[in-house]
Scaffold this active site. Sequence first.
Site, PDB file in Angstrom:
ATOM      1  N   SER A  82       0.990  -0.367   1.323  1.00  0.00           N
ATOM      2  CA  SER A  82       0.315  -2.161   1.143  1.00  0.00           C
ATOM      3  C   SER A  82      -0.380  -1.977   0.076  1.00  0.00           C
ATOM      4  O   SER A  82      -1.085  -3.460  -0.301  1.00  0.00           O
ATOM      5  CB  SER A  82      -0.051  -1.856   2.835  1.00  0.00           C
ATOM      6  OG  SER A  82      -1.325  -1.235   2.965  1.00  0.00           O
TER       7      SER A  82
ATOM      8  N   SER B 153      -0.412   4.119   2.405  1.00  0.00           N
ATOM      9  CA  SER B 153      -0.362   2.832   1.259  1.00  0.00           C
ATOM     10  C   SER B 153      -1.977   2.936   0.052  1.00  0.00           C
ATOM     11  O   SER B 153      -1.169   2.194  -0.398  1.00  0.00           O
ATOM     12  CB  SER B 153      -1.283   1.939   2.248  1.00  0.00           C
ATOM     13  OG  SER B 153      -0.115   1.166   2.958  1.00  0.00           O
TER      14      SER B 153
ATOM     15  N   LYS C 247      -9.478  -4.545  -1.087  1.00  0.00           N
ATOM     16  CA  LYS C 247      -8.820  -4.871  -0.495  1.00  0.00           C
ATOM     17  C   LYS C 247      -8.636  -5.673   0.204  1.00  0.00           C
ATOM     18  O   LYS C 247      -9.623  -6.057   1.351  1.00  0.00           O
ATOM     19  CB  LYS C 247      -7.733  -4.257  -0.355  1.00  0.00           C
ATOM     20  CG  LYS C 247      -6.706  -3.750   1.017  1.00  0.00           C
ATOM     21  CD  LYS C 247      -5.935  -2.703   1.286  1.00  0.00           C
ATOM     22  CE  LYS C 247      -4.236  -2.595   1.493  1.00  0.00           C
ATOM     23  NZ  LYS C 247      -3.607  -1.423   1.702  1.00  0.00           N
TER      24      LYS C 247
HETATM   25  N1  GLN Z   1       4.363   1.729   4.598  1.00  0.00           N
HETATM   26  C1  GLN Z   1       3.684   2.105   5.685  1.00  0.00           C
HETATM   27  C2  GLN Z   1       3.821   1.125   7.058  1.00  0.00           C
HETATM   28  O1  GLN Z   1       4.428   0.023   6.339  1.00  0.00           O
HETATM   29  C3  GLN Z   1       2.723   2.209   5.726  1.00  0.00           C
HETATM   30  C4  GLN Z   1       1.969   1.733   5.318  1.00  0.00           C
HETATM   31  C5  GLN Z   1       0.288   2.135   5.350  1.00  0.00           C
HETATM   32  O2  GLN Z   1      -0.876   2.755   5.035  1.00  0.00           O
HETATM   33  N2  GLN Z   1      -0.685   0.577   5.611  1.00  0.00           N
HETATM   34  O3  GLN Z   1       3.665   0.809   8.113  1.00  0.00           O
END
Ligand code: GLN
Length: 487
Positions: free
Chosen positions: A147, A171, A72
């Site tokens: 994400s 995410s 990632k």
């Molecule tokens: N969707 C959540 C956020 O926008 C979690 C994102 C994540 O786990 N990096 O913060």
Amino acid sequence: MSRSGAEPFADRALERAPERTLEQALARVAEFNGRLGAFASIEAQRARAIAAAQAEVEASAQPLRGLSFAVKANLCWRGVETNAASAVLAGYRAPYSATAVERALASGATPLGVTNMDEFGFGSSGENSALGPTRNPWDLSRSPGGSSSGAAAAVAAGLVDFALGSDTGGSVRQPAALCGVSGFKPSYGRIPRWGLIAFASSLDCVGILAREVERIERVLAALSGEDPRDGTSLAEPPLTPLAPRSLRGLRIGVPREHFEAGVDPRVAQCVRAALAHCEREGALVRELELPHTRYASPCYYVVASAEASSNLARYDGVRYGARVEGDGTLQGMIEATRSRGLGPEARRRVALGSFVLSSGYYEAWYVHALKVRRAIARDFERAFESVDVLVGPTSPTLAFELGARTEDPLAMYAADVLTTPASLAGLPALSTPCGLVREGSADLPVGMQWIGPAGADALVLACGAAWQRASEHHRALPPLHASASAS
Ligand code: GLN
């Protein structure tokens, strides 16, 4: 539903030598990536050099030899552009590798490239990326979730054997669910965070995505274990997988709140059918309550944004990445760099986080959220007095159309109502496929989430592996899958 429980697991990919499959794997990535946008960069030359060096090492010393993987874009990989999908880090080449990347390489796995994501991890659809969106291999008009959007799409399309992601509030698990693969967020600190570009330090976890849970177990064994460079890493040796078990006698708690408001009835039905299947396999399933669940999302967005606003203060045009000169003064340069370099969602998080930490509002918002966080953790502690694991849906909805939520941040935040509770409590949690729902002309995957007590990562994975031996859902492949055109 057929059973394949008697067969011993054979990770076929592990039988391959790295250099033999590499060219084929790179060719597939190049062929599919144009349609998917899963990879931000394909590191062909580097991958070849790594595979050649790995081939010189005794295979028995490389437990992940023969597996390809993806990194990632927020995990540092030495010499490679690690920009967390943010314009503010454009051109930033990591001077060292994250512990997770280092350990995967030392274990013989070969990285093919860097995957797309929501900028710094802010998002649930992959659309908050300075590099453009990633598409879901089950339906190219839909989001793969986020994400870790590119990681999930790459695994689902069969481009890599596993992918490294990060999970702050869901995410890894949410995109895994929407793409029909498995995604694991370990207990906080299980995989060291050294080299993970910080979003919210008290929540950030490195996670693993793969089709089979047994593969995640192997990868976790290679990546876990204390790292003196990360003071929050668990002071424990690498985790060894538990012996394969069945679901018989497993006490599964089903949180009532995880099937309430906002959960698509088709998703709920799919997960309930999976739970009935677990019962037929001998699991003891019963409903229970996690009363503070409904506060998890607001609590998460206060805590996570507070920490993000602090972590993002370092992007000032002086120390990292891009610089915009502005009016020529120091203050003007910093303002111009940050307002041009950070995308709209990142700026929103900085504004929200700075607000909840500001002197007049700190007690009312941030300190209050910390108390709610404790109450959520206590709900889990109580539940685990009478059950071994908790099971419910991972995502309240099916994969949504690209663009459907980009204008509505609250709708986007609602995507992780079911994943933030385990994040706030630091618990291990896994999403595994449990069925498909037909919508229009597409079959869309549903994921079930397994949550375990603090530190019980091995148990959660053993349960997921048992589920996969008793079911076939993880074998379903999306229309866009590399095996269709591979040799
Ligand atoms: N969707 C959540 C956020 O926008 C979690 C994102 C994540 O786990 N990096 O913060």
